[in-house]
Scaffold this motif. Structure first.
Motif, PDB file in Angstrom:
ATOM      1  N   LEU A 181     -10.535   4.243  -8.737  1.00  0.00           N
ATOM      2  CA  LEU A 181      -9.674   5.416  -8.646  1.00  0.00           C
ATOM      3  C   LEU A 181      -9.984   6.213  -7.396  1.00  0.00           C
ATOM      4  O   LEU A 181     -11.110   6.217  -6.917  1.00  0.00           O
ATOM      5  CB  LEU A 181      -9.914   6.350  -9.845  1.00  0.00           C
ATOM      6  CG  LEU A 181      -9.804   5.781 -11.234  1.00  0.00           C
ATOM      7  CD1 LEU A 181     -10.395   6.763 -12.233  1.00  0.00           C
ATOM      8  CD2 LEU A 181      -8.362   5.503 -11.568  1.00  0.00           C
ATOM      9  N   ARG A 182      -8.970   6.932  -6.923  1.00  0.00           N
ATOM     10  CA  ARG A 182      -9.170   7.915  -5.864  1.00  0.00           C
ATOM     11  C   ARG A 182      -8.060   8.948  -6.012  1.00  0.00           C
ATOM     12  O   ARG A 182      -7.047   8.711  -6.686  1.00  0.00           O
ATOM     13  CB  ARG A 182      -9.155   7.265  -4.492  1.00  0.00           C
ATOM     14  CG  ARG A 182      -7.828   6.696  -4.075  1.00  0.00           C
ATOM     15  CD  ARG A 182      -7.891   6.135  -2.658  1.00  0.00           C
ATOM     16  NE  ARG A 182      -6.700   5.351  -2.402  1.00  0.00           N
ATOM     17  CZ  ARG A 182      -6.668   4.251  -1.685  1.00  0.00           C
ATOM     18  NH1 ARG A 182      -7.771   3.800  -1.142  1.00  0.00           N
ATOM     19  NH2 ARG A 182      -5.552   3.603  -1.499  1.00  0.00           N
ATOM     20  N   LEU A 183      -8.256  10.069  -5.365  1.00  0.00           N
ATOM     21  CA  LEU A 183      -7.238  11.114  -5.410  1.00  0.00           C
ATOM     22  C   LEU A 183      -5.964  10.617  -4.723  1.00  0.00           C
ATOM     23  O   LEU A 183      -6.027   9.962  -3.690  1.00  0.00           O
ATOM     24  CB  LEU A 183      -7.738  12.386  -4.730  1.00  0.00           C
ATOM     25  CG  LEU A 183      -8.907  13.096  -5.403  1.00  0.00           C
ATOM     26  CD1 LEU A 183      -9.330  14.302  -4.580  1.00  0.00           C
ATOM     27  CD2 LEU A 183      -8.550  13.519  -6.825  1.00  0.00           C
ATOM     28  N   ALA A 184      -4.828  10.971  -5.282  1.00  0.00           N
ATOM     29  CA  ALA A 184      -3.542  10.568  -4.711  1.00  0.00           C
ATOM     30  C   ALA A 184      -3.097  11.518  -3.611  1.00  0.00           C
ATOM     31  O   ALA A 184      -2.207  11.195  -2.837  1.00  0.00           O
ATOM     32  CB  ALA A 184      -2.477  10.519  -5.801  1.00  0.00           C
ATOM     33  N   ARG A 185      -3.732  12.680  -3.547  1.00  0.00           N
ATOM     34  CA  ARG A 185      -3.420  13.657  -2.498  1.00  0.00           C
ATOM     35  C   ARG A 185      -4.673  14.473  -2.209  1.00  0.00           C
ATOM     36  O   ARG A 185      -5.622  14.441  -2.985  1.00  0.00           O
ATOM     37  CB  ARG A 185      -2.240  14.522  -2.874  1.00  0.00           C
ATOM     38  CG  ARG A 185      -2.303  15.135  -4.240  1.00  0.00           C
ATOM     39  CD  ARG A 185      -0.979  15.799  -4.599  1.00  0.00           C
ATOM     40  NE  ARG A 185      -0.621  15.494  -5.964  1.00  0.00           N
ATOM     41  CZ  ARG A 185      -0.032  16.319  -6.765  1.00  0.00           C
ATOM     42  NH1 ARG A 185       0.333  17.507  -6.360  1.00  0.00           N
ATOM     43  NH2 ARG A 185       0.246  15.981  -7.999  1.00  0.00           N
ATOM     44  N   PRO A 186      -4.676  15.212  -1.126  1.00  0.00           N
ATOM     45  CA  PRO A 186      -5.866  15.998  -0.793  1.00  0.00           C
ATOM     46  C   PRO A 186      -6.183  17.028  -1.892  1.00  0.00           C
ATOM     47  O   PRO A 186      -5.262  17.540  -2.542  1.00  0.00           O
ATOM     48  CB  PRO A 186      -5.472  16.712   0.506  1.00  0.00           C
ATOM     49  CG  PRO A 186      -4.315  15.951   1.055  1.00  0.00           C
ATOM     50  CD  PRO A 186      -3.617  15.343  -0.115  1.00  0.00           C
TER      51      PRO A 186
ATOM     52  N   VAL B  42     -15.542  15.031  -4.976  1.00  0.00           N
ATOM     53  CA  VAL B  42     -16.843  15.058  -4.287  1.00  0.00           C
ATOM     54  C   VAL B  42     -17.291  13.671  -3.834  1.00  0.00           C
ATOM     55  O   VAL B  42     -18.391  13.518  -3.318  1.00  0.00           O
ATOM     56  CB  VAL B  42     -17.957  15.750  -5.126  1.00  0.00           C
ATOM     57  CG1 VAL B  42     -17.588  17.191  -5.412  1.00  0.00           C
ATOM     58  CG2 VAL B  42     -18.277  14.979  -6.391  1.00  0.00           C
ATOM     59  N   THR B  43     -16.425  12.677  -4.038  1.00  0.00           N
ATOM     60  CA  THR B  43     -16.703  11.324  -3.542  1.00  0.00           C
ATOM     61  C   THR B  43     -15.513  10.830  -2.720  1.00  0.00           C
ATOM     62  O   THR B  43     -14.937   9.778  -3.016  1.00  0.00           O
ATOM     63  CB  THR B  43     -16.987  10.347  -4.709  1.00  0.00           C
ATOM     64  OG1 THR B  43     -15.888  10.412  -5.632  1.00  0.00           O
ATOM     65  CG2 THR B  43     -18.281  10.651  -5.403  1.00  0.00           C
ATOM     66  N   PRO B  44     -15.154  11.561  -1.676  1.00  0.00           N
ATOM     67  CA  PRO B  44     -13.987  11.158  -0.884  1.00  0.00           C
ATOM     68  C   PRO B  44     -14.264   9.875  -0.103  1.00  0.00           C
ATOM     69  O   PRO B  44     -15.409   9.557   0.201  1.00  0.00           O
ATOM     70  CB  PRO B  44     -13.781  12.338   0.064  1.00  0.00           C
ATOM     71  CG  PRO B  44     -15.148  12.930   0.224  1.00  0.00           C
ATOM     72  CD  PRO B  44     -15.822  12.730  -1.113  1.00  0.00           C
TER      73      PRO B  44
END
Length: 145
Positions: free
Chosen positions: A64-69, A19-21
């Motif tokens: 940190l962030r997502l490594a994939r969608p 929710v924080t892209p």
């Protein structure tokens, strides 16, 4: 079936990232948003990184962030990566099983079927499903636009 706190925190962290892209999120930010242990969350983030669910950037300005969608992150995969085992009863472990009725017991098959059904439901859900309506989550986590 009960998930470990490790898995619970992993799912919460992933939802926060979903929710924080578009921006890096710090461990401290997530720990404060959920009022959970920062130290425990560091371990969770490390495991999520090793499993390929998140990317971690160290140092000043890191996070940190997502490594994939989110639609490519299957919840069942996350749970399997975070949980150590799914031996919900003693007889699921052949080496440690001391139950004298195991050879004739029908409970093991029933529990295995239930566990497989549970896993199938998790395999049908993605992180995108959990974050499909981000506004309420963002509000509860005190995230700004």
């Amino acid at each position: 079936m009960r998930l470990t706190l490790h898995t619970d925190y992993a799912l919460r962290l992933l939802m926060h990232l979903a929710v924080t892209p578009g921006r890096l999120v710090t461990i401290t930010e997530v720990a404060e948003a959920f009022a959970i242990s920062r130290n425990h969350l560091v371990k969770v983030a490390h495991e999520l990184g090793k499993a390929g669910f998140v990317e971690t950037m160290r140092g000043r300005g890191g996070g940190l962030r997502l490594a994939r969608p989110p639609e490519k992150i299957v919840i069942g995969d996350v749970v399997r990566a975070m949980e150590e085992d799914f031996r919900i009863v003693e007889c699921f472990d052949r080496e440690a099983n001391t139950c004298c009725i195991a050879p004739a017991c029908r409970l093991k098959r029933l529990l295995r079927d239930a566990l497989e059904a549970w896993a199938a439901v998790l395999d049908d859900a993605t992180l995108a499903d959990l974050a499909a309506k981000p506004a309420p989550l963002r509000r509860l986590l005190a995230l700004t636009a």
